[in-house]
Design a protein around this motif. Structure first.
Motif, PDB file in Angstrom:
ATOM      1  N   ARG A  15      -0.163  -6.100  -2.326  1.00  0.00           N
ATOM      2  CA  ARG A  15      -0.631  -6.933  -1.212  1.00  0.00           C
ATOM      3  C   ARG A  15       0.127  -6.607   0.066  1.00  0.00           C
ATOM      4  O   ARG A  15      -0.445  -6.611   1.165  1.00  0.00           O
ATOM      5  N   ALA A  16       1.413  -6.324  -0.069  1.00  0.00           N
ATOM      6  CA  ALA A  16       2.199  -5.962   1.116  1.00  0.00           C
ATOM      7  C   ALA A  16       1.700  -4.646   1.715  1.00  0.00           C
ATOM      8  O   ALA A  16       1.564  -4.516   2.938  1.00  0.00           O
ATOM      9  N   GLY A  57      -1.310  -1.572   5.694  1.00  0.00           N
ATOM     10  CA  GLY A  57      -2.388  -0.621   5.936  1.00  0.00           C
ATOM     11  C   GLY A  57      -3.478  -1.204   6.817  1.00  0.00           C
ATOM     12  O   GLY A  57      -3.978  -0.552   7.748  1.00  0.00           O
ATOM     13  N   GLY A  58      -3.865  -2.464   6.548  1.00  0.00           N
ATOM     14  CA  GLY A  58      -4.875  -3.109   7.375  1.00  0.00           C
ATOM     15  C   GLY A  58      -4.418  -3.276   8.809  1.00  0.00           C
ATOM     16  O   GLY A  58      -5.186  -3.057   9.755  1.00  0.00           O
ATOM     17  N   GLY A  59      -3.150  -3.666   8.992  1.00  0.00           N
ATOM     18  CA  GLY A  59      -2.610  -3.802  10.338  1.00  0.00           C
ATOM     19  C   GLY A  59      -2.599  -2.475  11.079  1.00  0.00           C
ATOM     20  O   GLY A  59      -2.883  -2.420  12.291  1.00  0.00           O
ATOM     21  N   GLY A  72      -9.986  -3.435   8.263  1.00  0.00           N
ATOM     22  CA  GLY A  72      -8.553  -3.696   8.404  1.00  0.00           C
ATOM     23  C   GLY A  72      -8.183  -5.132   8.077  1.00  0.00           C
ATOM     24  O   GLY A  72      -7.213  -5.391   7.355  1.00  0.00           O
ATOM     25  N   PHE A  73      -8.962  -6.091   8.586  1.00  0.00           N
ATOM     26  CA  PHE A  73      -8.639  -7.494   8.333  1.00  0.00           C
ATOM     27  C   PHE A  73      -9.029  -7.927   6.920  1.00  0.00           C
ATOM     28  O   PHE A  73      -8.482  -8.915   6.419  1.00  0.00           O
ATOM     29  N   THR A  74      -9.939  -7.211   6.286  1.00  0.00           N
ATOM     30  CA  THR A  74     -10.178  -7.471   4.866  1.00  0.00           C
ATOM     31  C   THR A  74      -8.906  -7.194   4.068  1.00  0.00           C
ATOM     32  O   THR A  74      -8.500  -7.992   3.203  1.00  0.00           O
TER      33      THR A  74
END
Length: 362
Positions: free
Chosen positions: A6-7, A12-14, A89-91
């Motif tokens: 999750r981290a 990665g999304g950020g 990204g926000f997913t």
């Protein structure tokens, strides 16, 4: 392992969201021509589709109508690509913040960026992420829309002189036609009034077409007109003025040539069109000596005052044309310019620009 995953998803999304934001800023806001990877992918990929479509056209007019849609559609797809990547990204960010399953994180991300409000964030952290995503979604769309007026304003400034050139150089435009018409009106000296105006035009085109490269592909209102062929005719006319016409020397014509080839070169740099940065005056050009002599004789037969030494005129013309010959033909091929003698009738074939900046440096 789940915590680590999750981290990594959050980071990665950020990273994706920041990359999209920087891409949008560099594409729309930054006042200089800087290649942007995502923008490049959108335009180059869409150009491949339009090339396949244009090949099916039986006439140039049909091909021109097809290609006229390329840049406007690419400008519409560009914010779509931004929004799609923001959702991706926000997913990852929402999943990294604990929203399960991944499909629910996707629903929450899509609902947020489109400000639909279909899902409710489960925690304070996801609320913050939702607010940020909604703000980015609205901002990205507003960013492009707000700059559309400046794009079309630059297009109108460019096309004004292109349209005026048609009355002087014909359609398709020819440098010889432009000189003959001025001579027929006993206003050959009036050509010297054009160089300042076109020097300003070249400077404006250089600034606008590198900071907003989509303008390169905006086509004129007539099938027979193009900003590329207009540029070629003006540069060739100035080259004839400086090399062949038996008139007092005019430094402004030479400055217009320099302004023109510098502008075309900088636009060519953005699209990775290769050329010699420091050509020799006697390097070969796309115009053959016999073609020049035919043009020389046409001017002489029309009564235009020409210098008696044809070989010296050819060498001088070659020395001026070599500065812009390759980039002019490359841009004519890139934009699929309409037929014009000494420009698109011998233009270089379209080569897909590299998709990465590393390829561009090569």
């Amino acid at each position: 392992m789940t915590t680590v995953g999750r981290a990594l998803a959050f980071i990665g999304g950020g990273t994706v969201v920041i990359a999209v934001l920087l891409s949008a800023v560099r594409t729309v806001v930054l006042p200089r021509g800087e290649p942007v990877l995502l923008t490049r992918w959108v335009f180059v990929s869409l150009r491949s589709v339009f090339n396949a479509w244009a090949r099916r056209a039986s006439t140039y007019e049909q091909r021109d109508r097809t290609m006229a849609m390329f840049s406007p559609i690419a400008l519409i797809l560009l914010p779509g690509a931004w929004i799609a990547l923001v959702i991706v990204g926000f997913t990852a960010i929402q999943w990294g913040l604990g929203v399960d399953p991944l499909r629910e994180a996707f629903y929450l991300s899509g609902s947020s960026v489109l400000t639909l409000g279909l899902d409710t964030p489960p925690s304070f952290a996801t609320h913050v992420a939702t607010f940020v995503e909604a703000t980015l979604g609205l901002g990205l769309i507003a960013l492009l829309i707000s700059y559309l007026p400046s794009i079309y304003s630059a297009f109108q400034r460019r096309e004004l002189l292109v349209a005026r050139l048609a009355t002087r150089a014909g359609e398709p435009p020819r440098a010889i036609e432009m000189i003959n018409r001025h001579h027929a009106l006993a206003r050959l000296d009036a050509m010297d009034d054009l160089w300042d105006e076109w020097e300003t035009w070249f400077a404006d085109v250089e600034e606008t077409h590198t900071s907003q490269p989509s303008l390169v592909f905006f086509r004129s209102i007539s099938h027979n007109r193009s900003w590329v062929t207009a540029a070629g005719v003006v540069l060739d006319s100035a080259a004839f003025r400086s090399s062949t016409l038996n008139l007092p020397a005019n430094p402004q014509a030479q400055l217009c040539i320099r302004s023109g080839y510098l502008a075309l070169r900088r636009i060519a740099d953005y699209f990775s069109i290769e050329y010699d940065h420091d050509p020799a005056p006697d390097d070969p050009i796309s115009i053959d000596r016999s073609e020049f002599l035919v043009a020389y004789e046409e001017l002489a037969s029309f009564g235009v005052p020409v210098r008696p030494n044809r070989e010296a005129c050819w060498r001088d013309f070659q020395g001026w044309r070599v500065n812009y010959d390759t980039v002019l033909l490359g841009l004519a091929g890139l934009t699929m310019a309409p037929y014009a003698p000494w420009v698109s009738d011998r233009s270089l074939r379209y080569h897909r620009p590299p998709l990465t900046r590393r390829g561009r440096r090569k």
